[in-house]
Design a protein around this motif. Structure first.
Motif, short mmCIF file in Angstrom:
data_model
loop_
_atom_site.label_atom_id
_atom_site.label_comp_id
_atom_site.label_asym_id
_atom_site.label_seq_id
_atom_site.Cartn_x
_atom_site.Cartn_y
_atom_site.Cartn_z
N GLY A 131 0.81 -1.20 0.00
CA GLY A 131 0.00 0.00 0.00
C GLY A 131 0.85 1.26 0.00
N ARG A 132 0.20 2.39 -0.11
CA ARG A 132 0.89 3.67 -0.12
C ARG A 132 1.33 4.01 1.30
NH1 ARG A 132 -2.66 8.08 -3.05
NH2 ARG A 132 -0.72 9.25 -2.65
N ARG A 133 2.50 4.56 1.43
CA ARG A 133 3.04 4.95 2.73
C ARG A 133 3.19 6.46 2.80
NH1 ARG A 133 8.36 1.42 3.20
NH2 ARG A 133 8.51 2.16 1.05
N GLY A 134 2.72 7.04 3.89
CA GLY A 134 2.86 8.48 4.05
C GLY A 134 4.19 8.83 4.69
N MET A 135 4.56 10.08 4.58
CA MET A 135 5.79 10.56 5.20
C MET A 135 5.50 11.06 6.61
SD MET A 135 8.37 13.60 4.00
CE MET A 135 8.91 12.67 2.56
N VAL A 136 6.26 10.58 7.57
CA VAL A 136 6.08 10.98 8.96
C VAL A 136 7.03 12.14 9.25
CG1 VAL A 136 6.31 10.30 11.37
CG2 VAL A 136 5.37 8.69 9.70
N LYS A 137 6.49 13.25 9.66
CA LYS A 137 7.29 14.39 10.09
C LYS A 137 7.27 14.41 11.62
CE LYS A 137 6.37 17.18 5.98
NZ LYS A 137 5.86 18.47 5.46
N ALA A 138 8.28 13.80 12.20
CA ALA A 138 8.32 13.65 13.66
C ALA A 138 8.36 15.00 14.36
CB ALA A 138 9.52 12.80 14.06
N VAL A 139 9.07 15.96 13.76
CA VAL A 139 9.15 17.33 14.29
C VAL A 139 8.90 18.26 13.12
CG1 VAL A 139 10.61 19.04 15.40
CG2 VAL A 139 10.79 16.65 16.07
N ARG A 140 7.95 19.19 13.26
CA ARG A 140 7.60 20.04 12.12
C ARG A 140 7.33 21.47 12.57
NH1 ARG A 140 1.87 20.27 11.56
NH2 ARG A 140 0.87 19.26 13.32
N ASP A 141 7.80 22.41 11.79
CA ASP A 141 7.55 23.84 12.03
C ASP A 141 7.76 24.21 13.50
OD1 ASP A 141 6.84 24.00 9.36
OD2 ASP A 141 4.74 23.56 9.76
N GLY A 179 -10.98 9.58 21.26
CA GLY A 179 -10.07 9.14 20.21
C GLY A 179 -8.62 9.09 20.65
N ASP A 180 -7.81 8.52 19.79
CA ASP A 180 -6.39 8.39 20.03
C ASP A 180 -5.62 9.44 19.22
OD1 ASP A 180 -6.77 6.11 21.65
OD2 ASP A 180 -6.90 4.84 19.86
N LEU A 181 -4.33 9.49 19.46
CA LEU A 181 -3.46 10.39 18.72
C LEU A 181 -3.55 10.04 17.23
CD1 LEU A 181 -1.33 12.61 19.56
CD2 LEU A 181 0.40 10.87 19.13
N PRO A 182 -3.80 11.02 16.35
CA PRO A 182 -3.92 10.73 14.92
C PRO A 182 -2.64 10.12 14.35
CG PRO A 182 -4.75 12.92 15.42
CD PRO A 182 -4.08 12.43 16.67
N ASN A 183 -2.78 9.47 13.22
CA ASN A 183 -1.64 8.90 12.52
C ASN A 183 -0.68 10.01 12.11
OD1 ASN A 183 0.17 7.58 10.90
ND2 ASN A 183 -1.36 6.72 9.50
N PRO A 184 0.58 9.98 12.58
CA PRO A 184 1.52 11.06 12.24
C PRO A 184 1.85 11.11 10.75
CG PRO A 184 2.63 9.29 13.42
CD PRO A 184 1.17 9.00 13.51
#
Length: 301
Positions: A3-13, A254-259
């Motif tokens: 499947g398609r994989r998204g990019m995780v930005k662990a730290v952003r802006d 709910g839980d923490l959204p998918n990063p």
């Protein structure tokens, strides 16, 4: 798997300053990027964009020998004092390793330095020949602290340093951190889930959510005038020490959204009990709201 994989930005802006001689407490849920931020500040991870500056200079422009000198000044203290120690090395070997890498000299001088460091953190020099399994959890963490202090750093990054310890031992280690800061003029980035620990040790508190700082304030301002809804949720979860006394809990769903798939607008809006239409459309900026209190929330104007 395919499947398609998204990019995780662990730290952003993220833009944050740690002032010389202060303790900045960093809180947030697991997976929000706290440890990644600490590793970047220590030079173990390099950001894909942006810069890390130390004393006004970007570390990304430095050569390897300059980075080696930088790593002497920024040290890490890890969460699990047993996992962070080599079980095949004695306490003396562990504490002396930074000297072997950065200050090679004769074994007699290293032994004297190790003995002094052990005394500073509350261990007896007679324990130098013991292995990690022969120490208690609190003593093992003291070994980790001694190792971090070996090269006389300016900044210590403590990543959940007391969460694996008994409550009675936690207070001893926290007092040790305070004593060392006064004695050596250290600066701390103190990462923790425990807000009571953060309140005891910190000068300022920053709240992180999905890779961004959403709240930043001096300690008393933070605990007495919470502005961001996420901060209010965190503070409402602290148990009161008075038996029989209750306080209003703010429950989020709910839980923490998918990063890898962060919601648009304010990242907290799917769980926020005060969410508005603008929260789903526009990402709030971290702005000062008075009293050096910075908050990223549309509720504050």
């Amino acid at each position: 798997m395919f499947g398609r994989r998204g990019m995780v930005k662990a730290v952003r802006d993220l833009e944050i300053n740690i002032r010389r001689g202060e303790t900045l407490g960093l809180v947030g849920e697991s997976g929000c990027g706290k440890s990644t931020l600490g590793r970047m500040l220590a030079g173990l991870e390099m950001p894909s964009a942006g810069t890390v500056c130390f004393e006004g200079k970007s570390i990304h422009d430095w050569r390897e020998n300059q980075l080696t000198a930088y790593r002497r000044q920024v040290q890490l203290i890890f969460q699990d004092p047993y996992a962070s120690l080599n079980p095949r090395r004695t306490a003396a070997d562990t504490i002396a390793e930074p000297f072997l890498l950065h200050e090679p000299g004769d074994s007699r001088s290293r032994k004297d330095k190790v003995a002094r460091l052990m005394e500073i953190v509350g261990l007896a020099p007679e324990q130098m020949a013991r292995y990690p399994h022969e120490f208690s959890g609190g003593q093992r963490q003291r070994i980790g602290i001694a190792r971090a202090l070996a090269l006389q750093p300016k900044l210590l990054i403590a990543d959940e340093p007391v969460s694996a310890l008994d409550v009675s031992i936690q207070s001893q280690i926290l007092n040790l951190f305070s004593d060392l800061q006064q004695k050596f003029g250290l600066t701390y980035l103190f990462i923790s889930h425990n807000l009571s620990v953060i309140r005891y040790i910190s000068d300022r508190v920053a709240v992180m959510y999905l890779g961004k700082i959403v709240d930043l304030a001096p300690k008393e301002e933070f605990f007495h005038r919470p502005l961001h809804p996420y901060t209010r949720v965190l503070l409402s979860s602290i148990p009161l020490p008075q038996p029989g006394r209750r306080k209003e809990r703010i429950i989020i769903k709910g839980d923490l959204p998918n990063p890898a798939s962060i919601p648009g607008g304010c990242a907290f809006h799917p769980r926020c009990p005060f969410s508005m239409d603008v929260c789903r459309e526009l990402e709030p900026q971290l702005l000062e709201r008075g009293g050096e209190h910075f908050t990223a929330c549309h509720l504050q104007g």
